[in-house]
Design a protein around this motif. Structure first.
Motif, PDB file in Angstrom:
ATOM      1  N   GLN A   1       0.830  -1.205   0.000  1.00  0.00           N
ATOM      2  CA  GLN A   1       0.000   0.000   0.000  1.00  0.00           C
ATOM      3  C   GLN A   1       0.868   1.259   0.000  1.00  0.00           C
ATOM      4  N   LEU A   2       1.918   1.280   0.819  1.00  0.00           N
ATOM      5  CA  LEU A   2       2.821   2.430   0.850  1.00  0.00           C
ATOM      6  C   LEU A   2       3.553   2.563  -0.484  1.00  0.00           C
ATOM      7  N   LEU A   3       3.980   1.460  -1.024  1.00  0.00           N
ATOM      8  CA  LEU A   3       4.655   1.481  -2.317  1.00  0.00           C
ATOM      9  C   LEU A   3       3.749   2.077  -3.398  1.00  0.00           C
ATOM     10  N   GLN A   4       2.493   1.696  -3.412  1.00  0.00           N
ATOM     11  CA  GLN A   4       1.534   2.245  -4.380  1.00  0.00           C
ATOM     12  C   GLN A   4       1.351   3.746  -4.179  1.00  0.00           C
ATOM     13  N   LEU A   5       1.272   4.210  -2.942  1.00  0.00           N
ATOM     14  CA  LEU A   5       1.145   5.643  -2.659  1.00  0.00           C
ATOM     15  C   LEU A   5       2.359   6.415  -3.165  1.00  0.00           C
ATOM     16  N   VAL A   6       3.535   5.856  -2.964  1.00  0.00           N
ATOM     17  CA  VAL A   6       4.775   6.505  -3.405  1.00  0.00           C
ATOM     18  C   VAL A   6       4.814   6.612  -4.924  1.00  0.00           C
ATOM     19  N   ILE A   7       4.505   5.531  -5.609  1.00  0.00           N
ATOM     20  CA  ILE A   7       4.525   5.537  -7.071  1.00  0.00           C
ATOM     21  C   ILE A   7       3.485   6.513  -7.622  1.00  0.00           C
ATOM     22  N   ASN A   8       2.325   6.540  -7.018  1.00  0.00           N
ATOM     23  CA  ASN A   8       1.281   7.468  -7.463  1.00  0.00           C
ATOM     24  C   ASN A   8       1.647   8.916  -7.200  1.00  0.00           C
ATOM     25  N   ALA A   9       2.478   9.181  -6.201  1.00  0.00           N
ATOM     26  CA  ALA A   9       2.882  10.548  -5.874  1.00  0.00           C
ATOM     27  C   ALA A   9       4.023  11.056  -6.757  1.00  0.00           C
ATOM     28  N   SER A  10       4.659  10.181  -7.489  1.00  0.00           N
ATOM     29  CA  SER A  10       5.798  10.567  -8.323  1.00  0.00           C
ATOM     30  C   SER A  10       5.384  11.569  -9.395  1.00  0.00           C
ATOM     31  N   ASN A  11       6.266  12.537  -9.659  1.00  0.00           N
ATOM     32  CA  ASN A  11       6.054  13.485 -10.752  1.00  0.00           C
ATOM     33  C   ASN A  11       6.497  12.917 -12.096  1.00  0.00           C
TER      34      ASN A  11
ATOM     35  N   ASN B   1       1.353   4.884 -13.971  1.00  0.00           N
ATOM     36  CA  ASN B   1       0.950   5.719 -12.840  1.00  0.00           C
ATOM     37  C   ASN B   1       0.259   6.992 -13.338  1.00  0.00           C
ATOM     38  N   PRO B   2      -0.344   7.753 -12.431  1.00  0.00           N
ATOM     39  CA  PRO B   2      -1.050   8.978 -12.829  1.00  0.00           C
ATOM     40  C   PRO B   2      -0.161  10.000 -13.546  1.00  0.00           C
ATOM     41  N   ALA B   3       1.107  10.094 -13.184  1.00  0.00           N
ATOM     42  CA  ALA B   3       2.007  11.045 -13.849  1.00  0.00           C
ATOM     43  C   ALA B   3       2.184  10.674 -15.323  1.00  0.00           C
ATOM     44  N   PHE B   4       2.219   9.395 -15.630  1.00  0.00           N
ATOM     45  CA  PHE B   4       2.305   8.956 -17.026  1.00  0.00           C
ATOM     46  C   PHE B   4       1.053   9.385 -17.783  1.00  0.00           C
ATOM     47  N   GLU B   5      -0.090   9.251 -17.155  1.00  0.00           N
ATOM     48  CA  GLU B   5      -1.341   9.676 -17.793  1.00  0.00           C
ATOM     49  C   GLU B   5      -1.320  11.179 -18.080  1.00  0.00           C
ATOM     50  N   ARG B   6      -0.836  11.967 -17.115  1.00  0.00           N
ATOM     51  CA  ARG B   6      -0.745  13.422 -17.322  1.00  0.00           C
ATOM     52  C   ARG B   6       0.259  13.754 -18.414  1.00  0.00           C
TER      53      ARG B   6
ATOM     54  N   MET C   1       9.323 -14.933 -15.744  1.00  0.00           N
ATOM     55  CA  MET C   1       8.745 -13.885 -16.587  1.00  0.00           C
ATOM     56  C   MET C   1       9.585 -12.629 -16.457  1.00  0.00           C
ATOM     57  N   THR C   2       9.777 -11.936 -17.564  1.00  0.00           N
ATOM     58  CA  THR C   2      10.552 -10.708 -17.561  1.00  0.00           C
ATOM     59  C   THR C   2       9.616  -9.515 -17.663  1.00  0.00           C
ATOM     60  N   TYR C   3       9.877  -8.548 -16.819  1.00  0.00           N
ATOM     61  CA  TYR C   3       9.130  -7.297 -16.824  1.00  0.00           C
ATOM     62  C   TYR C   3      10.125  -6.157 -17.028  1.00  0.00           C
ATOM     63  N   PHE C   4       9.620  -5.030 -17.436  1.00  0.00           N
ATOM     64  CA  PHE C   4      10.446  -3.854 -17.585  1.00  0.00           C
ATOM     65  C   PHE C   4       9.765  -2.710 -16.868  1.00  0.00           C
ATOM     66  N   VAL C   5      10.556  -1.948 -16.151  1.00  0.00           N
ATOM     67  CA  VAL C   5      10.032  -0.747 -15.521  1.00  0.00           C
ATOM     68  C   VAL C   5      10.673   0.440 -16.225  1.00  0.00           C
ATOM     69  N   GLY C   6       9.829   1.383 -16.586  1.00  0.00           N
ATOM     70  CA  GLY C   6      10.305   2.589 -17.244  1.00  0.00           C
ATOM     71  C   GLY C   6       9.902   3.807 -16.441  1.00  0.00           C
ATOM     72  N   VAL C   7      10.859   4.679 -16.209  1.00  0.00           N
ATOM     73  CA  VAL C   7      10.583   5.950 -15.553  1.00  0.00           C
ATOM     74  C   VAL C   7      10.789   7.024 -16.610  1.00  0.00           C
ATOM     75  N   GLN C   8       9.755   7.827 -16.812  1.00  0.00           N
ATOM     76  CA  GLN C   8       9.752   8.775 -17.921  1.00  0.00           C
ATOM     77  C   GLN C   8       9.637  10.198 -17.410  1.00  0.00           C
ATOM     78  N   LYS C   9      10.515  11.028 -17.951  1.00  0.00           N
ATOM     79  CA  LYS C   9      10.545  12.437 -17.562  1.00  0.00           C
ATOM     80  C   LYS C   9      10.478  13.290 -18.818  1.00  0.00           C
ATOM     81  N   ASP C  10       9.594  14.271 -18.816  1.00  0.00           N
ATOM     82  CA  ASP C  10       9.469  15.189 -19.952  1.00  0.00           C
ATOM     83  C   ASP C  10      10.652  16.152 -19.911  1.00  0.00           C
ATOM     84  N   VAL C  11      11.524  16.067 -20.907  1.00  0.00           N
ATOM     85  CA  VAL C  11      12.691  16.945 -20.993  1.00  0.00           C
ATOM     86  C   VAL C  11      12.607  17.826 -22.240  1.00  0.00           C
ATOM     87  N   SER C  12      11.392  18.097 -22.685  1.00  0.00           N
ATOM     88  CA  SER C  12      11.180  18.898 -23.895  1.00  0.00           C
ATOM     89  C   SER C  12      11.816  20.276 -23.784  1.00  0.00           C
ATOM     90  N   VAL C  13      11.655  20.927 -22.650  1.00  0.00           N
ATOM     91  CA  VAL C  13      12.204  22.274 -22.471  1.00  0.00           C
ATOM     92  C   VAL C  13      13.725  22.240 -22.598  1.00  0.00           C
TER      93      VAL C  13
END
Length: 158
Positions: free
Chosen positions: A5-15, A35-40, A110-122
């Motif tokens: 539950q804490l892990l889910q809260l942390v991931i959801n809070a990520s920018n 996560n929600p940041a990916f949706e945004r 099974m192999t999974y991949f985790v991706g962390v994505q940051k908008d660096v357009s600017v």
């Protein structure tokens, strides 16, 4: 040990956008979590994109050097950090710094991949503008050098 539950809260809070993809076959990497940041960041809801291959973000723009590096990383089971051009739901491009890591499940292999994505357009646009200004400066300097060389020859002729 951290609870789920804490892990889910942390991931959801990520920018930063966080995705988990599952390796399916040789080519497909199917999104099983965003996560929600990916949706945004992308404008897509999780309902629209879960269980699709991640490549939809590149639209038809798959001839990028970063994509080949990412493919090799996925094939080898390693990790990488690359900047690539992706497209939002509305079609607008953005530059994405993707940190990609492989996660292997020891129980079923099974192999999974985790991706962390940051908008660096600017940052990318600023770098492109600096490169453009540097090219313009070099052109002006070459023109000044040519003028100075011509003026120097004129002084010798006098």
């Amino acid at each position: 040990m951290i609870n789920a539950q804490l892990l889910q809260l942390v991931i959801n809070a990520s920018n930063d956008g966080i995705v988990i993809a599952e390796k399916e076959g040789e080519q497909d990497n199917i999104l099983i979590y965003v996560n929600p940041a990916f949706e945004r960041l992308t404008g897509y809801t999780s309902e629209e994109i879960l269980y699709q291959d991640c490549r939809f973000l590149q639209s038809g723009d798959r001839d990028q050097q970063a994509i080949e590096i990412i493919r090799q990383t996925l094939k080898s089971g390693g990790s990488c950090r690359e900047i690539l051009r992706n497209y939002r739901k509305d079609g607008t491009p953005f530059w994405n710094e993707l940190s990609l890591s492989t996660v292997k499940n020891p129980s079923d292999g099974m192999t999974y991949f985790v991706g962390v994505q940051k908008d660096v357009s600017v940052q990318v646009k600023a770098q492109q503008r600096v490169a453009q200004l540097e090219a313009q400066l070099a052109e002006v300097q070459a023109q000044l050098a040519a003028i100075n060389a011509t003026n120097g020859q004129n002084k010798i002729a006098d």
